[in-house]
Write an enzyme that holds these catalytic residues in place. Structure first.
Site, mmCIF file in Angstrom:
data_model
loop_
_atom_site.group_PDB
_atom_site.id
_atom_site.type_symbol
_atom_site.label_atom_id
_atom_site.label_comp_id
_atom_site.label_asym_id
_atom_site.label_seq_id
_atom_site.Cartn_x
_atom_site.Cartn_y
_atom_site.Cartn_z
ATOM 1 N N SER A 249 0.793 -1.119 -0.120
ATOM 2 C CA SER A 249 -0.053 -0.022 0.021
ATOM 3 C C SER A 249 1.013 1.156 0.069
ATOM 4 O O SER A 249 0.303 2.437 0.063
ATOM 5 C CB SER A 249 -0.887 -0.081 1.205
ATOM 6 O OG SER A 249 -0.070 -0.161 2.451
ATOM 7 N N ASN B 48 -1.564 -1.693 13.661
ATOM 8 C CA ASN B 48 -2.930 -1.275 13.658
ATOM 9 C C ASN B 48 -3.354 0.072 14.375
ATOM 10 O O ASN B 48 -4.286 0.816 13.916
ATOM 11 C CB ASN B 48 -3.548 -2.588 14.116
ATOM 12 C CG ASN B 48 -3.494 -3.959 13.515
ATOM 13 O OD1 ASN B 48 -3.014 -3.646 12.378
ATOM 14 N ND2 ASN B 48 -3.966 -4.935 14.146
ATOM 15 N N THR C 73 -39.389 26.834 -9.577
ATOM 16 C CA THR C 73 -39.582 25.626 -8.977
ATOM 17 C C THR C 73 -40.121 24.644 -10.265
ATOM 18 O O THR C 73 -40.597 25.170 -11.289
ATOM 19 C CB THR C 73 -41.037 25.521 -8.183
ATOM 20 O OG1 THR C 73 -42.192 26.078 -8.940
ATOM 21 C CG2 THR C 73 -40.567 26.400 -6.852
ATOM 22 N N SER D 100 -13.414 25.049 -27.655
ATOM 23 C CA SER D 100 -13.716 23.720 -28.386
ATOM 24 C C SER D 100 -12.475 23.638 -29.304
ATOM 25 O O SER D 100 -11.907 24.396 -30.229
ATOM 26 C CB SER D 100 -15.051 23.667 -28.987
ATOM 27 O OG SER D 100 -14.960 22.705 -30.195
ATOM 28 N N LYS E 160 -17.150 28.287 -29.726
ATOM 29 C CA LYS E 160 -17.646 27.747 -28.466
ATOM 30 C C LYS E 160 -16.746 28.477 -27.240
ATOM 31 O O LYS E 160 -15.317 28.770 -27.695
ATOM 32 C CB LYS E 160 -17.382 26.207 -28.310
ATOM 33 C CG LYS E 160 -18.309 25.468 -29.228
ATOM 34 C CD LYS E 160 -19.954 25.777 -28.802
ATOM 35 C CE LYS E 160 -20.117 25.138 -27.698
ATOM 36 N NZ LYS E 160 -20.333 23.831 -27.699
ATOM 37 N N ASN F 291 -16.856 27.207 -23.469
ATOM 38 C CA ASN F 291 -17.821 26.248 -22.538
ATOM 39 C C ASN F 291 -17.456 26.321 -21.091
ATOM 40 O O ASN F 291 -16.614 26.771 -20.813
ATOM 41 C CB ASN F 291 -17.144 24.868 -23.054
ATOM 42 C CG ASN F 291 -17.774 24.525 -24.367
ATOM 43 O OD1 ASN F 291 -18.780 24.835 -24.879
ATOM 44 N ND2 ASN F 291 -16.877 23.893 -25.331
ATOM 45 N N GLU G 153 -18.984 21.931 -15.251
ATOM 46 C CA GLU G 153 -19.275 20.721 -15.569
ATOM 47 C C GLU G 153 -18.603 19.619 -14.767
ATOM 48 O O GLU G 153 -19.066 18.533 -14.163
ATOM 49 C CB GLU G 153 -18.934 20.396 -17.138
ATOM 50 C CG GLU G 153 -20.251 21.003 -17.820
ATOM 51 C CD GLU G 153 -19.947 21.206 -19.386
ATOM 52 O OE1 GLU G 153 -19.340 20.027 -19.923
ATOM 53 O OE2 GLU G 153 -20.300 21.909 -20.191
ATOM 54 N N TYR H 142 -9.259 -5.405 13.891
ATOM 55 C CA TYR H 142 -8.462 -4.867 12.603
ATOM 56 C C TYR H 142 -8.590 -6.007 11.677
ATOM 57 O O TYR H 142 -8.688 -7.333 11.839
ATOM 58 C CB TYR H 142 -6.792 -4.666 13.000
ATOM 59 C CG TYR H 142 -6.433 -4.179 11.314
ATOM 60 C CD1 TYR H 142 -6.650 -2.724 10.886
ATOM 61 C CD2 TYR H 142 -5.630 -5.310 10.721
ATOM 62 C CE1 TYR H 142 -5.877 -2.354 9.924
ATOM 63 C CE2 TYR H 142 -5.321 -4.677 9.588
ATOM 64 C CZ TYR H 142 -5.315 -3.539 8.923
ATOM 65 O OH TYR H 142 -4.615 -3.116 7.817
ATOM 66 N N GLN I 259 -7.341 -1.494 4.948
ATOM 67 C CA GLN I 259 -6.403 -0.694 4.123
ATOM 68 C C GLN I 259 -6.916 -0.010 2.760
ATOM 69 O O GLN I 259 -6.509 0.897 2.363
ATOM 70 C CB GLN I 259 -5.272 -1.739 3.564
ATOM 71 C CG GLN I 259 -4.397 -1.132 2.806
ATOM 72 C CD GLN I 259 -3.110 -2.207 2.540
ATOM 73 O OE1 GLN I 259 -2.313 -2.400 3.371
ATOM 74 N NE2 GLN I 259 -3.063 -2.645 1.346
ATOM 75 N N LYS J 237 -7.927 4.416 2.765
ATOM 76 C CA LYS J 237 -6.792 5.812 2.364
ATOM 77 C C LYS J 237 -7.096 6.121 0.965
ATOM 78 O O LYS J 237 -7.427 7.575 0.751
ATOM 79 C CB LYS J 237 -5.875 5.183 2.440
ATOM 80 C CG LYS J 237 -5.312 5.136 4.100
ATOM 81 C CD LYS J 237 -3.706 4.706 4.350
ATOM 82 C CE LYS J 237 -3.829 3.411 5.249
ATOM 83 N NZ LYS J 237 -4.737 2.497 5.179
HETATM 84 N N1 ARG Z 1 -1.220 -0.979 5.426
HETATM 85 C C1 ARG Z 1 -1.924 -1.373 6.518
HETATM 86 C C2 ARG Z 1 -3.415 -0.469 6.500
HETATM 87 O O1 ARG Z 1 -3.474 0.409 6.085
HETATM 88 C C3 ARG Z 1 -1.275 -1.151 7.915
HETATM 89 C C4 ARG Z 1 -1.809 -2.011 9.036
HETATM 90 C C5 ARG Z 1 -1.295 -3.244 8.778
HETATM 91 N N2 ARG Z 1 -1.757 -4.300 9.762
HETATM 92 C C6 ARG Z 1 -1.487 -5.575 9.600
HETATM 93 N N3 ARG Z 1 -2.015 -6.197 10.674
HETATM 94 N N4 ARG Z 1 -1.180 -6.210 8.537
HETATM 95 O O2 ARG Z 1 -4.403 -0.920 7.304
#
Ligand code: ARG
Length: 465
Positions: A22, A109, A154, A276, A282, A284, A289, A316, A321, A324
């Site tokens: 990640s 976690n 309306t 355009s 044009k 725009n 939009e 957890y 994950q 995000k």
């Molecule tokens: N990349 C993980 C997340 O965003 C971090 C936590 C990972 N924890 C684990 N027990 N694998 O959640």
């Protein structure tokens, strides 16, 4: 290298790494991750787990990592699964055995939950600042609009004239609620999860209250299971951003309509319009939009997050994950949308002549005719029918003055009621509090101004370290 080699006889499969990394997403948490680690190390020092020299060594290594990340010289290693792993690996390289103590009493976690809450506190405040700036533009344009009026709609049918200031502030109040929601969400998420460990706390004499205070959180978690598995704050932030996006979408839609030749209420400044590639004539409204279009994606992020959360057992799970990317993207989409709409609205020209012409259609005063009859004692339902008949007859007539003639000739109304059909009269008669007429709007402008300045103060207080 993984963080768990002891238990495993071999390394992870490359496909496992591909699927689970990640880092590309969570490296945005670097500053917050380092802030969390600094507080944790100081806590380990207070708990006697690290001696003063070790605390200093690890803090210095964290400073160096911070520096390397900021300058772009940080070397990510192939095994750096996420930002937490990368920072810990590098701290250990720099600090040696003391660095290997950094993760004592902590899990990724509680660490990731801490990082993300720190991130939200800062970034949601920055969205709120831009929300207030857009409201300021609406306020400025409302003040400048003075007595200009346009049809209120309306069913997208002209209904009653309203001051342009009133219409602009209607969007302003919606944004004020968005800012309020962002600040409320921010206040609710101001809770430190650090010290919850993997799920159950620690046998070491750690003090979650003290690290919470060190990190500037309003307090610590009440329940370690909840602390590591709660992503309510992400869902709430996504809702706030989605609803804000919906409000921007509605503003965008109106700007598109107003900018059309059919409405002709608005001329975009060249800097805020697009051309355009094929049609030379044009100009725009792409900004409006896109402001409208982004809402779909923001709603998608909210529903995606809720769906991710719905079946998760405590505590957890790696599914978390997935929190995000939508959160980061929602903030990344909303911020420029707010800034661009502010720029577009600040520079556009309102065609108040066209607005007035559209609003002065004779039927716009129909309810005023009915209320005139009510003032003379007629029940409203009867008055509605009398005026409705006249409007229907006038609609069959080509002549714009047909309604005025019919009103003058109507025994219940007569010549003095014709004045109600004069241009600009109907809007001036909306006198009730919160209404669309000049006196009410003057009060509203002051109340809006006061709300903006108190929200600025709230935000200043919230953002103060
Ligand atoms: N990349 C993980 C997340 O965003 C971090 C936590 C990972 N924890 C684990 N027990 N694998 O959640």
């Amino acid at each position: 290298m993984t963080l768990w080699q002891g238990r495993f006889s071999g390394g992870p499969a490359p496909e496992l790494l591909d699927f689970t990394v990640s880092l590309a997403v969570d490296r945005r948490l670097a500053t917050d991750d380092i802030a969390g680690s600094r507080a944790h190390v100081r806590g380990l020092g207070r708990a006697g787990v690290l001696d003063d020299g070790e605390v200093e060594t690890v803090l210095a290594a964290l400073d160096a990592v911070d520096e390397e990340l900021a300058s772009g010289s940080f070397d990510f290693a192939p095994g750096d699964e996420d930002i937490h792993t990368a920072v810990e690996r590098r701290v250990t390289e720099l600090a040696g055995p003391a660095g290997a103590k950094l993760h004592t009493g902590r899990s990724r976690n509680d660490q990731v939950a801490t990082d993300l809450r720190l991130w939200c506190k800062r970034e949601l405040a920055s969205v709120a600042v831009l929300g207030i700036e857009l409201q300021q533009v609406l306020l400025d344009r409302a003040v400048e609009a003075g007595g200009a009026y346009l049809p209120g709609y309306t069913h997208l049918q002209r209904a009653q004239p309203v001051l342009l200031a009133h219409h602009l502030l209607a969007h302003g109040w919606a944004l004020a609620r968005d800012v309020d929601r962002l600040l409320a969400t921010r206040a609710r998420l101001d809770v430190s999860p650090l010290g919850a460990g993997a799920l159950a706390g620690s046998s070491l004499p750690l003090d979650p209250d003290a690290v919470a205070a060190d990190l500037g959180f309003a307090g610590r978690f009440e329940n370690s299971l909840d602390a590591v598995s709660d992503r309510d704050f992400v869902a709430e932030a996504l809702f706030d951003l989605a609803l804000l996006g919906v409000h921007l979408s509605r503003i965008g839609e109106e700007l598109v309509l107003w900018n059309s030749d059919e409405f002709g209420f608005l001329v975009l400044d060249d800097a805020w319009a697009t051309g355009s590639s094929m049609l030379p004539q044009k100009k725009n409204p792409d900004v409006a939009e896109l402001a409208r279009g982004k809402a779909g994606r923001l709603i998608g992020h909210l529903t995606g997050m809720l769906t991710t959360l719905k079946g998760l057992p405590l505590a957890y799970n790696r599914d978390l994950q997935e929190d995000k990317e939508p959160l980061f993207d929602a903030v990344d989409q909303v911020r420029p949308a707010l800034a661009a709409l502010a720029g577009l609205l600040a520079s556009a020209t309102f065609r108040t002549d066209r607005m007035a012409a559209a609003a002065d259609g004779p039927a716009a005063a129909a309810v005023d005719l009915a209320e005139h009859l009510v003032a003379g004692g007629m029940p409203f339902r009867d008055a509605h029918a009398v005026v409705g008949r006249l409007v229907r007859q006038a609609a069959d007539d080509e002549d714009d003055g047909a309604l005025a003639h019919l009103v003058a000739a109507a025994p219940e109304l007569g010549p003095e009621a014709v004045g109600l059909l004069e241009p600009g009269t109907a809007v001036s008669r909306r006198t009730t509090a919160g209404g669309a007429g000049p006196e009410a709007v003057a009060v509203q402008l002051e109340r809006f101004r006061a709300r903006l300045s108190s929200d600025r103060e709230r935000l200043g207080a919230a953002a103060a370290p």
